[in-house]
Each structure stands twice: as structure tokens, then as C-alpha cells.
Enzyme design. Structure first.
Site, PDB file in Angstrom:
ATOM      1  N   HIS A  82       6.579  -0.947   0.414  1.00 51.91           N
ATOM      2  CA  HIS A  82       5.555  -0.755  -0.607  1.00 51.91           C
ATOM      3  C   HIS A  82       5.010   0.676  -0.586  1.00 51.91           C
ATOM      4  O   HIS A  82       4.785   1.283  -1.637  1.00 51.91           O
ATOM      5  CB  HIS A  82       4.423  -1.764  -0.387  1.00 51.91           C
ATOM      6  CG  HIS A  82       3.252  -1.540  -1.289  1.00 51.91           C
ATOM      7  ND1 HIS A  82       2.074  -0.977  -0.841  1.00 51.91           N
ATOM      8  CD2 HIS A  82       3.086  -1.768  -2.609  1.00 51.91           C
ATOM      9  CE1 HIS A  82       1.225  -0.895  -1.848  1.00 51.91           C
ATOM     10  NE2 HIS A  82       1.814  -1.353  -2.932  1.00 51.91           N
ATOM     11  N   GLU A  85       7.411   2.793  -2.334  1.00 54.63           N
ATOM     12  CA  GLU A  85       7.297   2.604  -3.796  1.00 54.63           C
ATOM     13  C   GLU A  85       6.277   3.582  -4.370  1.00 54.63           C
ATOM     14  O   GLU A  85       6.509   4.213  -5.412  1.00 54.63           O
ATOM     15  CB  GLU A  85       6.897   1.166  -4.094  1.00 54.63           C
ATOM     16  CG  GLU A  85       6.605   0.890  -5.565  1.00 54.63           C
ATOM     17  CD  GLU A  85       5.510  -0.146  -5.755  1.00 54.63           C
ATOM     18  OE1 GLU A  85       4.559   0.128  -6.508  1.00 54.63           O
ATOM     19  OE2 GLU A  85       5.602  -1.229  -5.147  1.00 54.63           O
ATOM     20  N   HIS A  86       5.140   3.724  -3.719  1.00 50.78           N
ATOM     21  CA  HIS A  86       4.126   4.675  -4.172  1.00 50.78           C
ATOM     22  C   HIS A  86       4.640   6.109  -4.118  1.00 50.78           C
ATOM     23  O   HIS A  86       4.424   6.902  -5.038  1.00 50.78           O
ATOM     24  CB  HIS A  86       2.878   4.559  -3.290  1.00 50.78           C
ATOM     25  CG  HIS A  86       1.971   3.425  -3.642  1.00 50.78           C
ATOM     26  ND1 HIS A  86       0.687   3.605  -4.102  1.00 50.78           N
ATOM     27  CD2 HIS A  86       2.155   2.089  -3.610  1.00 50.78           C
ATOM     28  CE1 HIS A  86       0.110   2.432  -4.317  1.00 50.78           C
ATOM     29  NE2 HIS A  86       0.993   1.489  -4.022  1.00 50.78           N
ATOM     30  N   GLU A 162      -5.582  -0.328  -1.772  1.00 45.97           N
ATOM     31  CA  GLU A 162      -4.928  -1.488  -2.377  1.00 45.97           C
ATOM     32  C   GLU A 162      -4.987  -2.695  -1.436  1.00 45.97           C
ATOM     33  O   GLU A 162      -5.190  -3.828  -1.877  1.00 45.97           O
ATOM     34  CB  GLU A 162      -3.475  -1.157  -2.724  1.00 45.97           C
ATOM     35  CG  GLU A 162      -2.782  -2.239  -3.536  1.00 45.97           C
ATOM     36  CD  GLU A 162      -1.423  -1.832  -4.051  1.00 45.97           C
ATOM     37  OE1 GLU A 162      -0.734  -2.704  -4.638  1.00 45.97           O
ATOM     38  OE2 GLU A 162      -1.034  -0.662  -3.880  1.00 45.97           O
TER      39      GLU A 162
END
Length: 463
Positions: A82, A85-86, A162
């Protein structure tokens, strides 16, 4: 970035060969008004390009799927997929982070990504005339990311926020808790986002190595749906990857096939309670399900629709309509390559949680023992069939189906084939899968402001 986001492998296709897929509607069935045929081409290095033309729209959704998710992480790397992904949005050799977003914004497009437990997807939705731009930008992100140390440090705060945002949503958190309850401290049981501790400790070198290991062409699938020409998409993708040096024209590498295996979930009757000051108790009651390669998944999907998939479902009627005990109550299935989960979610006032769980347990036991009557089965088949078709009426949903099917099954089912499989489910098949799946002693995950006495009553409700 969004996080939320359900066969056997066919032989690898020769590089460069386009393969049309048949419609596959069974004799005597009415064909669904459909988009064009699904076509697949395999480029050098094992990069797959799958597309479906929809000539009646003016948009295209273009995505690249990576065969990597949080289950590919070690405990130390939890959250790396994740995090990466950023970072792919933070800049390439050709574009800064601002230039990446501005390029798509300037044509009124949308761009995003999501990470799941077994795959990651990056996508853009644009007007058909702007498809070359979308292909260039997304391919550039996937092949040319710099992953600079300063970007890793800057984005760390965003990812931690997040995680904090998710922690503030107990209705979301309880699903992570349920996965850990059922799957333990395994890659599938850990949160996709990682934890504050693991994300804080991740280094630039760890993330960069993870990127190089999992983002080669053989791990990737390009999917596109909308007003497009397949051969033109292949040409543009080939050019983008070749110019980035990501394709070796002499490579004989084949695409990585779907994940396979067999993983038994032996958890039964486990109760995990996290006490938190919330207005509601959030509960997930569930059992092991079936993997996405298991043919029983069609019958389990119909059972799920009848139990908690709509306003006429048993849970909605019994818990909400008749007794007013909860606003939100539903059932769900999660299928992975080698195992699956089945569960019921409800959010209610803490004092009502034992009553809600008692009703849910009674419905599980009733379906496990009796299955579904024919009338209820037909209603569930209709509900599932209709929602399947309605859920594919935009190019984003079509692209999602194409990419996920190629990554997860290595093959494509047409809409008609899916509807035929759903319609073919019988009362006996549902009765068998209900007995096999729902007869397990359920486990329970709960987040809420529960007293010791209330927690003890929840334990009694599932025993």
C-alpha cells in the site's frame, strides 16, 4: 488512494497473439445487450493486455493490475504494498507528482489506485480521445517511478493519517479484526495498510526492492474498457513499456499464472473483543468460506444473497424490519486463492448486540439445516443476477472485472456465462454448501463500548 475494493489457469499464450473470447450464452437464454468481445494479447516479457470495446460510450477506463498484495509481505514489510501504491504517484523520470495529476486533471479525467490482499490496481478514466494520454501517464508511473528517499519520508505521514482515519471508523476496523480472528498472524490476517509500527519502520531501500521484485511485466495485467480499439491499445502500451526499457523483445518470459494452493482455516468459536468508546457495537460473526477457485462459490453467492444481500433478505427482515435492532446488517463472502471467509456484519447499540447475534446465529443454523426453499432461491438468483449486470454498466466496472479475472483466474467469463452459472444453482447445491460452510461453530469479532457482562453475553450467543 482508495483501499476498499470477489479456475484453473489456461496455458500461457504465445507472445503477440490476440485471442478473441466467445460470448458463451447457453442455448435458449436471452443474451444481455453487451459490449464487444473481450480480446487478450501477450507482449514480450509476459505483459498481458486485455480489453473490451464499448462503442456506445465516450469514455475509457485504463488500468494496470499488479499481481502483488499485502499477503506477499513479511511481518516486517506489512503495509509495503500500500505504501508503494502511494509512492508511484510521487514522480517519475519524466513527470513530477504535480505533472502526473495535472495531466489527467487537464482533460477532466479521474485517476486513482487501490491495494487489496492479493493484487494492486492503478487506473485512469478519461474521454476516449484522451486514452493515449492515460496510457502514457499510467504506464510511466508503473515503469519509471523514482521512489526517492525524500518522497518516502513525506508520504509516510500521509499513510499514517490513512491508518488513523481507518482506526476512526469502527465499521471498517471490525473487518480487519475479523480477518485476524479467523486467519491469525498470517499475511492474509494482517491489515492491508500495515500498522503504525511497521509503516514507521519501513525504509526507502525496502520499498524499492519490493517494487523491483513485483512490478516486472510478467506480474502485470493491463486492462481497458470503453470506446477503444484493442490493437491501438496494444500498440500504445507496447510503446510506453519499450521506451521505458521495461520490455525485452527477446524475452521468453510467460505471464505469472493465478495463485493456487489449499489453505485450511481451523478457527472455530473464537471471540475477539476490542473495547472502544463508540456509540454502536460493531460485530462480525462468521465461519470459513470457500476459495475463489471452488465451484461451490456460485451456490454460496446465492445463499449469501438470500441471507443478507438485500432488503428482502432474511437478516434485513428479521433484524431491521421486524425488530428494529440495527440500521446496517448484511452478510458477505471473501474468496482468496486458497481459502475464503463468510460473515455477517451488524452495527447496533451495545445492549442490543446479544439479541442481534442470537438472531443471526439462529438464521445461520436454520439455513445450515434446511437450505433454501425454491421460492427464496429464485428470488436470490434474480437479485444476484440483476446486481451483477447493473454493476457492469460503466467502463470502470468493466475494466475492474477484466483485470481481476485475468489476475485471479487467468481467464474471462462473459456476462452471459456468469448469469448462466448463477441461474444453474440448485436447491440441493445451496443445501450442501450451507451444511458444509455454516455448520462450523462461528467466530466473532466485536468493537464497541462493551462491559464485562455484555461481552460474556456475546460469548454465550455464539457458543
Amino acid at each position: 488512494m482508495t483501499r476498499k475494493a470477489l479456475r484453473t489457469a489456461r496455458p500461457a499464450l504465445p507472445a503477440g497473439r490476440a485471442v478473441p473470447r466467445p460470448r458463451g450464452a447457453a442455448p435458449g437464454t436471452a443474451a444481455v445487450p453487451a459490449a464487444g468481445e473481450i480480446r487478450t494479447t501477450v507482449l514480450p516479457g509476459g505483459l498481458r493486455v486485455v480489453s473490451q470495446s464499448v462503442p456506445t460510450v465516450r469514455s475509457v477506463t485504463f488500468g494496470i493490475w499488479a499481481r502483488v498484495g499485502s499477503r506477499d509481505e513479511t511481518p516486517v514489510l506489512n503495509g509495503a504494498t500500500h505504501y508503494l501504491e502511494h509512492l508511484l504517484f510521487k514522480g517519475t523520470r519524466r513527470r513530477s507528482a504535480l505533472e502526473i495529476s495535472a495531466a489527467v486533471d487537464a482533460v477532466g479525467g479521474e485517476m486513482n489506485a487501490f491495494t487489496a490482499k492479493e493484487f494492486t490496481c492503478y487506473y485512469a478514466r478519461v474521454l476516449d480521445d484522451d486514452l493515449p494520454l492515460a496510457i502514457d501517464v499510467v504506464c510511466d508511473m508503473l515503469t519509471g517511478s523514482l521512489i526517492r528517499a525524500e518522497d518516502v519520508d513525506a508520504e509516510r505521514g500521509v499513510v499514517l493519517e490513512e491508518i488513523a482515519m481507518t482506526e476512526d471508523d469502527p465499521g471498517d476496523c471490525v473487518h480487519d479484526l475479523y480477518a485476524r480472528t479467523m486467519l491469525g498472524d498470517s499475511p492474509l490476517g494482517r491489515p492491508v495498510l500495515g500498522t503504525v509500527e511497521t509503516v514507521t519502520a519501513l525504509t526507502r531501500d525496502q520499498v524499492a526492492r519490493f517494487y523491483r521484485r513485483h512490478y516486472d511485466p510478467a506480474h502485470l495485467v493491463v486492462a481497458a474498457a470503453g470506446r477503444l480499439d484493442h490493437d491501438r491499445v496494444v500498440e500504445l502500451v507496447h510503446r510506453a513499456f519499450a521506451e521505458a526499457g521495461a520490455l525485452d523483445s527477446g524475452s521468453a518470459a510467460r505471464p505469472h499464472g493465478p495463485r493456487t494452493g489449499r489453505r485450511a482455516i481451523r478457527t472455530a468459536g473464537k471471540v475477539d473483543v476490542v473495547r472502544r468508546r463508540t456509540e454502536q457495537a460493531h460485530v462480525v460473526l462468521g465461519t470459513p468460506g470457500v476459495s475463489r477457485h471452488d465451484d461451490r462459490r456460485w451456490a454460496l453467492s446465492v445463499l449469501n444473497a438470500a441471507l443478507g444481500g438485500g432488503m428482502s433478505s432474511r437478516l434485513f427482515q428479521e433484524v431491521r424490519e421486524k425488530r428494529g435492532l440495527a440500521y446496517s446488517v448484511y452478510s458477505f463472502t471473501s474468496g482468496y486463492a486458497d481459502c475464503g471467509l463468510f460473515g455477517i456484519y451488524a452495527g447496533c447499540r451495545p445492549a442490543l448486540a446479544p439479541d442481534v447475534l442470537k438472531i443471526c446465529r439462529q438464521e445461520l443454523d436454520r439455513i445450515a439445516g434446511e437450505g433454501l426453499p425454491e421460492e427464496e432461491l429464485r428470488r436470490a438468483v434474480g437479485q444476484l443476477s440483476g446486481s451483477t449486470v447493473l454493476g457492469l454498466e460503466d467502463t470502470g466496472s468493466l475494466m475492474h472485472r477484466l483485470g481481476k479475472s485475468e489476475i485471479c483466474w487467468g481467464d474471462q467469463l462473459t456476462v452471459d456465462e456468469m448469469l448462466n452459472r448463477i441461474a444453474a444453482v440448485t436447491v440441493d447445491e445451496v443445501r450442501r454448501v450451507a451444511a458444509e460452510v455454516l455448520s462450523h461453530r462461528p467466530s466473532l469479532a466485536v468493537i464497541g463500548p462493551l462491559s464485562e457482562r455484555q461481552a460474556a453475553r456475546l460469548d454465550e450467543a455464539v457458543s
